[in-house]
Every structure is written in structure tokens, then in C-alpha cells.
Design an enzyme around this catalytic site. Sequence first.
Site, PDB file in Angstrom:
ATOM      1  N   GLU A 121       0.771  -1.218  -0.060  1.00 47.00           N
ATOM      2  CA  GLU A 121      -0.040  -0.144   0.142  1.00 47.00           C
ATOM      3  C   GLU A 121       0.735   1.142   0.124  1.00 47.00           C
ATOM      4  O   GLU A 121       1.827   1.091   0.507  1.00 47.00           O
ATOM      5  CB  GLU A 121      -0.715   0.088   1.287  1.00 47.00           C
ATOM      6  CG  GLU A 121      -1.778  -1.282   1.319  1.00 47.00           C
ATOM      7  CD  GLU A 121      -2.854  -1.175   2.511  1.00 47.00           C
ATOM      8  OE1 GLU A 121      -2.676  -0.228   3.386  1.00 47.00           O
ATOM      9  OE2 GLU A 121      -3.789  -2.010   2.406  1.00 47.00           O
ATOM     10  N   HIS A 157      -8.163   0.949   1.883  1.00 49.02           N
ATOM     11  CA  HIS A 157      -7.977   0.853   3.483  1.00 49.02           C
ATOM     12  C   HIS A 157      -8.570   1.834   4.240  1.00 49.02           C
ATOM     13  O   HIS A 157      -8.275   2.737   5.015  1.00 49.02           O
ATOM     14  CB  HIS A 157      -6.187   1.109   3.740  1.00 49.02           C
ATOM     15  CG  HIS A 157      -6.021   0.276   4.878  1.00 49.02           C
ATOM     16  ND1 HIS A 157      -4.770  -0.285   5.107  1.00 49.02           N
ATOM     17  CD2 HIS A 157      -6.515  -0.140   6.225  1.00 49.02           C
ATOM     18  CE1 HIS A 157      -4.823  -0.858   6.366  1.00 49.02           C
ATOM     19  NE2 HIS A 157      -5.739  -0.769   6.926  1.00 49.02           N
TER      20      HIS A 157
END
Length: 529
Positions: A261, A279
Amino acid sequence: MTKPVVLIAEELSPATVDALGPDFEIRRCDGADRAQLLTAIVDVDALLVRSATTVDAEAIAAGRRLKVIARAGVGLDNVDVKAATQAGVMVVNAPQSNIVSAAELAVGLLLAAARHIPAASAALTQGEWKRSKYTGVELYEKTAGIVGLGRIGVLVAQRLSAFGMQVIAYDPYVPPGRAAQMGVRLVSLDELLRESDAISVHLPKTAETVGLIGTDQLALVKPSVIVVNAARGGIVDEEALYLALKDGRVAAAGIDVFASEPCTDSPLFEIETVVATPHLGASTDEAQEKAGVAVARSVRLALAGELVPDAVNVQGGVIAEDVRPGIPLVEKLGRVFTALAGTAPAQFDIEVRGDITRHDVRVLELAALKGLFMDITEDPVSYVNAPLLASERGIDVRLTTDPESPDYRNLITLRGTLGDGTSVSVSGTLAGPRHVEKLVEVDGFDIEVGLSEHMAVFRYQDRPGMVGTVGRILGEAGVNIAGMQVSRDRKGGHALVAMTVDTAIPAPVLGQIVEAIGAQTARQVDLTD
């Protein structure tokens, strides 16, 4: 008096500052700007971050006064916990701040995938009315498989039960009886994969859980299954999931987390039945406020020198209310032990007796070690690095408990064997409803004297006039005795006197007492901060 300095390195909710209160100097910096962070952290006592600030060994070393690092959230990927522990810096987070938000997002992803909500919305906003293409499935009377029945997994199970789903779960650490109380049937992972119509993952990311659901596991599922991962990226193998979706072996997926990420380019994004979010598990106003308030409270406790329940690098267990008053007592006993021993022991035993042993008392071991090292090292000593200091010095530390305590409701004894083979012991207890701290034993001599900032202990041959001699010398020196008790092993044998005094005894006066009474040992104990 100078206020402790708290550095806020990222945007936190206003409630965070309110929770800190007026007792701190608040500073701010952009934690993502490395140079700015390293400059700002030099003279602060606490650092508050979220996920954008990297707090590595270099940053921790730069924070020479740093006592606590607080992460307003759950994960700690951006904090070097090992380096913080070695430096004696407490690391805290807010492990329960986002559990409701994360659970709700998992349910939202499942609903969105089951009813094709994002794809249908995108088509309609582009002028396409395609009701038949986006026919979905109901959750009612389907089977939900929860992988990981922790705090978030339990919340998801409760919410899916309310939809009329049958809930099964895989979690090798949860007793079947506890799961049954929640209406959840525990099964093996393979059984869960075969039976479930929807699978939701709620596990921490560890070496054992990375890739837990991969090609072999996805070969077991129903082709109609919906897979949801709102826990940690990598637990569900993204490539294996993509191939299963593409081949029609998995019907749909809801993904909030990724192995790497930020993730803005993934083959999963090509598949219309995938609902993907960046997220967002903790991204609600409520979760952010809860996280900020929780870590602010932890910072207050840490800077006050107290143990913090959410400290990730302090292994003290949950502190029961009956145990908490004993923590400062045991820390003082550790300092008394060091003053009497004059050095660190080769072996150090913490013996806890009485009703208190019904609770987890591991925190008392930490308190004893902190007290032991406070006066023999120039480095800051905390509940964090005290066990490390003991390990570095090769000290064998043992904690023992016994529910039986014949003389006191609770009794804590610190017993150590020194390098030359001699033994030193001190015992203490808390008396009455006000928890008065008392020293009740020294090297096998029974005494009872309140713990005070200034104390002294003398051992000598028992004979008349010795107590009067000590009192006279101290009186002539202007040192007032607040309390005193004498103990002996037998008449004319060895005697020990323990006393509290209003001020420290000057070294020449201490020497005069030793000479006058022929003291075998004379130790002064200073419990001032």
C-alpha cells in the site's frame, strides 16, 4: 515547573488535544517531512503519530528525552518497536478504537458485493439502466464464515447473525464453548472454506497468516462464494484471488487492504465483481476521535510514570484494580533492595503471596526490576527496558506466587543472590484501606516500618544502649527520627534497626554511627525521585 512536551506529527482530532489537557506543552510538525521530524523530536517527551510518520531507530535516537510514542490507530508498521524498547521508550496504540468501524466496513463490502452496488451505480450514472445484469443474492439463510474470531470478527459475526445468516468460524485460539455462547460454530479452515457462502477475514498479519488463503484454499470454495478482506493485506493471496475470480471459481470479492500500500494498480480492479476501497477500515470520524482520545490518555499515564494498558512493548498483562496499588510499593522495594545490596544480583526472585495472586501479577515483576535498576544506571529506566537491562546483565529473574500468606493479606518479597553468594531480601505489604506502604522484613529480620523518602538500616551485635547511641548521634547532627524498629534473631545475637528520618543522614554522621555501635553493615536508602 516546566511542562512535558508532546509533539503531534500528524493531523489528529481536536478531541485528542482536549484529552491531553492543560498539563502539556503541545507542539506540531509535519511527520512526513523527515528533516522537520528529526529536528522537532529532539527535546520532546512524547510523540503522537498516525500512519504517515516513520518512527525508526534514527528518529528514536534523535528523541533524547522521548518517553512514549503513541500511534493513533491499530497498526504499528511505521514504528520500530524493537528500537523503542531498547531505548526504554514506551509504544502505545489504540487497539479498540476502530473495531466498530472495521466491522461495519466488512459488512458493507459484503453487501456491496452481494448486490453489485458499485457497478450498478457506475452504470446508472453513465446513463445505463441494467436491472437484470446486476441481479444479486440475499444474505438471509446463507452461511457466513468468519476467519479469526477476535474483537472485530465477533462484531461481524453478530451483525451477520442479525441478517439471518448461519455463522461458522475458524480460530484455533478460541474455545468452542466461548464461540457457542455467541451462536457461532467453530470449524476447521477447510470446512469453513467448503461450507461458506461468504467468507470474511479478521486476522492479524503474521508469518503464519500471510498467504493463509491462497490457491489451494480457494480451490475448496463454492463458485458462488463472496470473499471479503478488511483485515490486513496479504492474508488473502491477491494473485490467487484474481485467478479464481477470473475463472469463475469465486463469485465476488470485497477488498479494503493490499499486500503493498498504497495500491492504485491491481489486476483485481479489472473485475467488475470486485468492490475495492483504499484501506478505509478506520476511516470514520468516530474511529479517529476514539483513537486520538485513547492515545492521549495513554500519554498522560506514561508521562506520569504509570503503566499503560495499551502499551505494546510492556509485558505486564491486564492490571487488576487489586494489583494496581502494589506497583509503587514493589518499585520502592526494588530500590531498597539495591541500597542494601549495593549491586545488582546474579539471581533475582519476586515472590508474591496472598489474595492478590488470584490476578495476573506479572506487572509486579516489571515494577521490581524498574526499582532495582533506578539507582545503579545512568540511563533512564522504565517498565519497557527494565527486563532488557536484566537480560543484558545476565540476571536470572523469577516470579513465583503462592495464595497462602500466614501473616499478611498480601506480601511481596524481593530476594536476590549476589555474585559473592550472599543473599539479600526485603518484604513489603500494604496496610489498611489507605494502602499504607510498609517494609516488614529485611534479610530475615521481622520489622514493620513505613516506607519513607529517607531511611537507614544498621546491623550490629545485640547489646544494651545501641538504640540510644544511634538516637544521640542523629540528634546532635540535627537529623530527626520519624520512625524506628529493632529486630534480633536472639538475645545477644544479631540485631537490625530500620528507621525513617526526615532528612538524609550526612556521610560523616553515618560513619560515626558505624564506629559507635560497631555496625556490621550500614545502609542509607534514598527514595526521592
